[in-house]
Design a protein around this motif. Structure first.
Motif, PDB file in Angstrom:
ATOM      1  N   THR A  18      35.426 -54.601   3.393  1.00 18.57           N
ATOM      2  CA  THR A  18      34.910 -53.838   2.261  1.00 18.57           C
ATOM      3  C   THR A  18      33.765 -54.622   1.638  1.00 18.57           C
ATOM      4  O   THR A  18      33.944 -55.768   1.230  1.00 18.57           O
ATOM      5  CB  THR A  18      36.018 -53.601   1.215  1.00 18.57           C
ATOM      6  OG1 THR A  18      37.106 -52.917   1.836  1.00 18.57           O
ATOM      7  CG2 THR A  18      35.505 -52.783   0.045  1.00 18.57           C
ATOM      8  N   PHE A  19      32.577 -54.009   1.623  1.00 18.65           N
ATOM      9  CA  PHE A  19      31.394 -54.596   1.002  1.00 18.65           C
ATOM     10  C   PHE A  19      31.108 -53.850  -0.295  1.00 18.65           C
ATOM     11  O   PHE A  19      31.164 -52.622  -0.311  1.00 18.65           O
ATOM     12  CB  PHE A  19      30.158 -54.433   1.906  1.00 18.65           C
ATOM     13  CG  PHE A  19      30.214 -55.184   3.185  1.00 18.65           C
ATOM     14  CD1 PHE A  19      29.818 -56.508   3.252  1.00 18.65           C
ATOM     15  CD2 PHE A  19      30.641 -54.554   4.334  1.00 18.65           C
ATOM     16  CE1 PHE A  19      29.861 -57.194   4.448  1.00 18.65           C
ATOM     17  CE2 PHE A  19      30.689 -55.232   5.536  1.00 18.65           C
ATOM     18  CZ  PHE A  19      30.300 -56.556   5.603  1.00 18.65           C
ATOM     19  N   ASN A  20      30.795 -54.566  -1.344  1.00 18.01           N
ATOM     20  CA  ASN A  20      30.321 -53.917  -2.558  1.00 18.01           C
ATOM     21  C   ASN A  20      28.797 -53.966  -2.531  1.00 18.01           C
ATOM     22  O   ASN A  20      28.196 -55.016  -2.718  1.00 18.01           O
ATOM     23  CB  ASN A  20      30.852 -54.593  -3.816  1.00 18.01           C
ATOM     24  CG  ASN A  20      30.388 -53.881  -5.070  1.00 18.01           C
ATOM     25  OD1 ASN A  20      29.686 -52.890  -5.008  1.00 18.01           O
ATOM     26  ND2 ASN A  20      30.791 -54.394  -6.211  1.00 18.01           N
ATOM     27  N   LEU A  21      28.173 -52.810  -2.305  1.00 22.09           N
ATOM     28  CA  LEU A  21      26.725 -52.723  -2.229  1.00 22.09           C
ATOM     29  C   LEU A  21      26.081 -52.512  -3.600  1.00 22.09           C
ATOM     30  O   LEU A  21      24.872 -52.343  -3.693  1.00 22.09           O
ATOM     31  CB  LEU A  21      26.330 -51.593  -1.279  1.00 22.09           C
ATOM     32  CG  LEU A  21      26.858 -51.740   0.152  1.00 22.09           C
ATOM     33  CD1 LEU A  21      26.510 -50.519   0.981  1.00 22.09           C
ATOM     34  CD2 LEU A  21      26.333 -53.012   0.790  1.00 22.09           C
ATOM     35  N   GLY A  22      26.918 -52.521  -4.646  1.00 25.30           N
ATOM     36  CA  GLY A  22      26.411 -52.452  -6.010  1.00 25.30           C
ATOM     37  C   GLY A  22      26.017 -51.056  -6.434  1.00 25.30           C
ATOM     38  O   GLY A  22      26.313 -50.096  -5.754  1.00 25.30           O
ATOM     39  N   PRO A  23      25.424 -50.914  -7.528  1.00 19.93           N
ATOM     40  CA  PRO A  23      24.899 -51.999  -8.370  1.00 19.93           C
ATOM     41  C   PRO A  23      25.948 -52.632  -9.288  1.00 19.93           C
ATOM     42  O   PRO A  23      25.718 -53.682  -9.866  1.00 19.93           O
ATOM     43  CB  PRO A  23      23.826 -51.295  -9.213  1.00 19.93           C
ATOM     44  CG  PRO A  23      24.337 -49.905  -9.369  1.00 19.93           C
ATOM     45  CD  PRO A  23      25.042 -49.598  -8.060  1.00 19.93           C
ATOM     46  N   ASP A  24      27.117 -51.992  -9.415  1.00 16.80           N
ATOM     47  CA  ASP A  24      28.140 -52.490 -10.336  1.00 16.80           C
ATOM     48  C   ASP A  24      29.277 -53.170  -9.577  1.00 16.80           C
ATOM     49  O   ASP A  24      29.462 -52.954  -8.384  1.00 16.80           O
ATOM     50  CB  ASP A  24      28.722 -51.331 -11.158  1.00 16.80           C
ATOM     51  CG  ASP A  24      27.675 -50.636 -12.001  1.00 16.80           C
ATOM     52  OD1 ASP A  24      26.836 -51.351 -12.590  1.00 16.80           O
ATOM     53  OD2 ASP A  24      27.674 -49.392 -12.046  1.00 16.80           O
ATOM     54  N   ALA A  25      30.059 -53.962 -10.297  1.00 20.54           N
ATOM     55  CA  ALA A  25      31.260 -54.571  -9.727  1.00 20.54           C
ATOM     56  C   ALA A  25      32.320 -53.499  -9.515  1.00 20.54           C
ATOM     57  O   ALA A  25      32.341 -52.482 -10.204  1.00 20.54           O
ATOM     58  CB  ALA A  25      31.790 -55.648 -10.671  1.00 20.54           C
ATOM     59  N   LEU A  26      33.195 -53.710  -8.514  1.00 25.87           N
ATOM     60  CA  LEU A  26      34.352 -52.843  -8.316  1.00 25.87           C
ATOM     61  C   LEU A  26      35.491 -53.380  -9.157  1.00 25.87           C
ATOM     62  O   LEU A  26      35.700 -54.592  -9.232  1.00 25.87           O
ATOM     63  CB  LEU A  26      34.789 -52.829  -6.847  1.00 25.87           C
ATOM     64  CG  LEU A  26      33.862 -52.175  -5.839  1.00 25.87           C
ATOM     65  CD1 LEU A  26      34.464 -52.280  -4.438  1.00 25.87           C
ATOM     66  CD2 LEU A  26      33.620 -50.726  -6.197  1.00 25.87           C
ATOM     67  N   GLY A  27      36.253 -52.472  -9.750  1.00 26.38           N
ATOM     68  CA  GLY A  27      37.381 -52.879 -10.585  1.00 26.38           C
ATOM     69  C   GLY A  27      38.590 -53.275  -9.768  1.00 26.38           C
ATOM     70  O   GLY A  27      38.595 -53.231  -8.534  1.00 26.38           O
ATOM     71  N   GLU A  28      39.635 -53.662 -10.455  1.00 31.41           N
ATOM     72  CA  GLU A  28      40.877 -54.128  -9.836  1.00 31.41           C
ATOM     73  C   GLU A  28      41.580 -53.066  -8.990  1.00 31.41           C
ATOM     74  O   GLU A  28      42.458 -53.390  -8.213  1.00 31.41           O
ATOM     75  CB  GLU A  28      41.838 -54.618 -10.921  1.00 31.41           C
ATOM     76  CG  GLU A  28      41.349 -55.819 -11.680  1.00 31.41           C
ATOM     77  CD  GLU A  28      41.310 -57.076 -10.836  1.00 31.41           C
ATOM     78  OE1 GLU A  28      42.153 -57.238  -9.934  1.00 31.41           O
ATOM     79  OE2 GLU A  28      40.435 -57.908 -11.089  1.00 31.41           O
TER      80      GLU A  28
END
Length: 103
Positions: A18-28
């Motif tokens: 799982t990559f977070n491509l943004g722009p925001d952080a992913l939550g818990e």
């Protein structure tokens, strides 16, 4: 990623990155789900993992063990999906892979 080939009755690992491509952080509450379906219709999984918070640009692996079923299948089609509350671009939340099954 999934193994390119697998033999019936042996244990293998399928991994979802799982990559977070943004722009925001992913939550818990971000969850990845991986499901395999053989060309004979047998379902493998679903496997789920809570990946937790991911900052923009971060990634995490979720690994799941599976055994190819003895249903005369010749392939497993894998789908990995991440679900994250507040995700602003769900168009990039799914990935696929194929494992060819041998006897």
């Amino acid at each position: 990623s999934a193994p390119a080939t697998a033999r019936v009755g042996q244990t293998y690992t399928v991994t979802a990155t799982t990559f977070n491509l943004g722009p925001d952080a992913l939550g818990e509450d971000a969850v990845v789900t991986v499901t395999g379906v053989t060309n004979r219709g047998t379902q493998i999984g679903p496997f789920e993992d809570t990946v937790g918070a991911l900052a923009n640009g971060d990634s995490v692996d979720s690994a799941f063990d599976f055994v190819p079923p003895n249903d005369r299948s010749s392939r497993i089609d894998w789908t990995s999906t991440v679900s994250a509350p507040g995700d602003t671009d769900p168009s990039n939340d799914t990935a696929t892979a194929v494992t060819n099954v041998r006897r």
